[in-house]
Design an enzyme around this catalytic site. Structure first.
Site, PDB file in Angstrom:
ATOM      1  CD  GLU A 270     -28.559  -9.908  73.084  1.00 51.06           C
ATOM      2  OE1 GLU A 270     -28.657  -8.890  73.796  1.00 51.06           O
ATOM      3  OE2 GLU A 270     -28.887  -9.917  71.885  1.00 51.06           O
TER       4      GLU A 270
ATOM      5  CB  CYS B 147     -27.665  -7.115  81.278  1.00 52.66           C
ATOM      6  SG  CYS B 147     -29.285  -7.305  80.513  1.00 52.66           S
TER       7      CYS B 147
END
Ligand code: NAD
Length: 489
Positions: free
Chosen positions: A210, A244
């Site tokens: 991720e 993110c």
């Protein structure tokens, strides 16, 4: 034996007892995790405040509410997720039992990042527990207060052997990576992501990465720019841009650039007051290293809003930079801080070209009233996700797989996707030792070639659904013939 080796060994030994297989065990652990999140809400918020200057409200909104939702979803659906999944059969196997049986992988290593220290570490853990795995949890050393609290409190709620927390820095993570796991779930930057994958390759361990990257945000000149800028301001500056999936930069036509700057300026004032530095809901850069890195990115670009920095307090004001070019420092790496550059393009064609010339992002944001334009961006680009007319909210939809593509990551999770990601989907086919006569029918007949009729059908790809269609067609043809005969003669 090192602390890391010991933790992995204990987790594996405990996994091999088979105690994670019954769903009752997993449900019990998930309930305990839920209790942990409820009961320790205040301590969690205090730790995050020390790590990132976040308010209690922001921690609840961006960390614990999501965790509770994911745990409840797993509790409600675990029986269904873990059940055998019958699949469509072919002619050769029509009388057999054919299904997918999800089974635990074994011991999962979860390496978390610091920006949402609880969400990105415990969310994969929910999937690991639900899928019946053991998990070694490595929180980020950068959010040190959260890591320490996790190490101290989690064993009070979860099975200590199955779910150990290992704290420490890079060398501890490297030591963990030397061990053999059955899956590694890493959240963090792409550079370390490559090292994780390299280490995993030595044991042929599958990975979920991720990662981050530069998520672009295109604003169409004909959309409601006021609303677009409100939503972008929220999505960018929440957690001081250390998200993110924050919009990394704006792409828009030159004719709307100053309007965009003005609208964002108004929103910054509305959301964070005239002085964000003293406003409770505006946090801080996580440390001096990240502060200096982000400040250096501004060099050579024109500040349109904000720009104030207080190193001693790890403070950078919400900042907008205009007329930025693709070659500027700001565009060479993920910003991961409160800087929002605007790059002007001639329209959606150039925006798509600009995006496609770079690494595949984690998200592409599009603000437009024109649905065709949105669909065009979907069709002509690639990214982990695409979100139109809002920021961040796709993260909250558990049914949507969350993850990147290419440089922004591999594999996805959330909800059932986490369960599937951390399970082995085992193919099962159970045939009876009967009807061997079918296998002795030869094709072509009277030859010595060992090919049965059934296999012939299989090779010809006569699958059941095709047969069903044929049967349906035959029925319809029969019905049509009947109608013609009966009524139209
Ligand atoms: P970080 O520095 O905390 O690193 C994450 C983990 O990697 C830590 O546990 C650390 O011990 C380990 N690590 C660091 N260097 C290592 C090395 N050389 N060898 C082995 N292990 C090492 O976090 P970060 O990378 O600064 O996190 C920020 C990045 O994470 C951003 O790029 C952001 O976009 C990304 N991110 C992605 C998601 C997502 O869900 N896709 C979520 C959060 C953050």
């Amino acid at each position: 034996m090192s602390r890391e080796q010991l933790a992995v060994q204990r987790a594996r030994k405990s996994f091999h007892t088979g105690k994670t297989k019954p769903l009752e065990h997993r449900i019990h652990q998930l309930r305990s995790l839920l209790r942990f999140v409820h009961e320790r809400q205040k301590e969690i918020a205090d730790a995050v405040k020390k790590d990132l200057g976040k308010s209690e409200y922001a921690t609840e909104l961006f960390e614990t509410i999501g965790l509770e939702g994911e745990i409840n979803l797993a509790l409600e659906n675990l029986a269904e997720w873990a059940a055998p999944r019958p699949v469509e059969k072919n002619l050769l196997t029509i009388l057999d039992e054919v299904y997918i049986q999800p089974e635990p992988l074994g011991v999962v290593l979860i390496i978390g990042a610091w920006n949402y220290p609880w969400a990105v570490t415990l969310q994969p853990l929910i999937g690991a527990i639900a899928a019946g795995n053991a998990a070694v949890i490595k929180p980020s050393e950068i959010s040190s207060h959260s890591a320490k609290l996790m190490e101290e409190l989690l064993p009070q709620y979860l099975d200590k052997d199955l779910y150990p927390v290992v704290t420490g820095g890079v060398s501890e993570t490297q030591e963990l990576l030397k061990q053999r796991f059955d899956h590694i779930f890493y959240t963090g930057n792409s550079t370390v992501g490559k090292l994780v994958m390299e280490a995993a390759a030595r044991h042929l361990t599958p990975v979920t990465l991720e990662l981050g990257g530069k998520s672009p945000c295109y604003i169409d000149k004909d959309c409601d720019i006021t609303v677009a800028c409100r939503r972008i301001t929220w999505g960018k500056f929440v957690n001081v841009g250390q998200t993110c999936i924050a919009p990394d930069y704006i792409l828009c036509e030159a004719s709307i650039q100053s309007r965009v700057v003005e609208e964002i300026k108004k929103c910054i004032k509305e959301f964070y007051t005239d002085n964000p530095k003293t406003f409770e809901d505006y946090g801080r850069m996580v440390n001096q290293r990240h502060l200096k890195r982000v400040v250096a990115l501004m060099e050579g670009s024109t500040i349109a809003v904000g720009g104030e920095v207080d190193e001693s307090q790890c403070y950078i004001a919400p900042t907008v930079l205009k007329d930025v070019t693709g070659e500027s420092k700001l565009m060479q790496e993920e910003i991961f801080g409160p800087l929002l550059p605007i790059i002007t393009v001639s329209g959606v064609d150039e925006a798509i070209e600009f995006i496609n010339d770079r690494e595949k992002p984690l998200v592409i944001y599009v603000f437009a009233d024109n649905n065709k334009l949105i669909k065009r961006v979907i069709a002509e680009t690639s990214s982990g996700a695409l979100l139109a007319n809002d920021c961040l909210v796709h993260f909250t939809v558990s049914a949507l797989p969350f993850g990147g593509v290419g440089n922004s990551g591999m594999g996805c999770y959330h909800g059932r996707h986490s369960f599937d990601r951390l399970s082995h989907l085992r193919s099962c086919l159970i045939k009876q030792l009967k009807m061997e006569g079918v296998n002795s029918m030869r094709y072509p007949p009277h030859t010595a070639k060992k090919m049965s009729w059934a296999r012939f059908f299989l090779l010809k790809q006569f699958n059941v659904s095709r047969m069903r269609h044929l049967a349906l067609l035959a029925m319809l043809a029969g019905l049509a013939a009947f109608v013609v005969q009966r009524f139209l003669r």
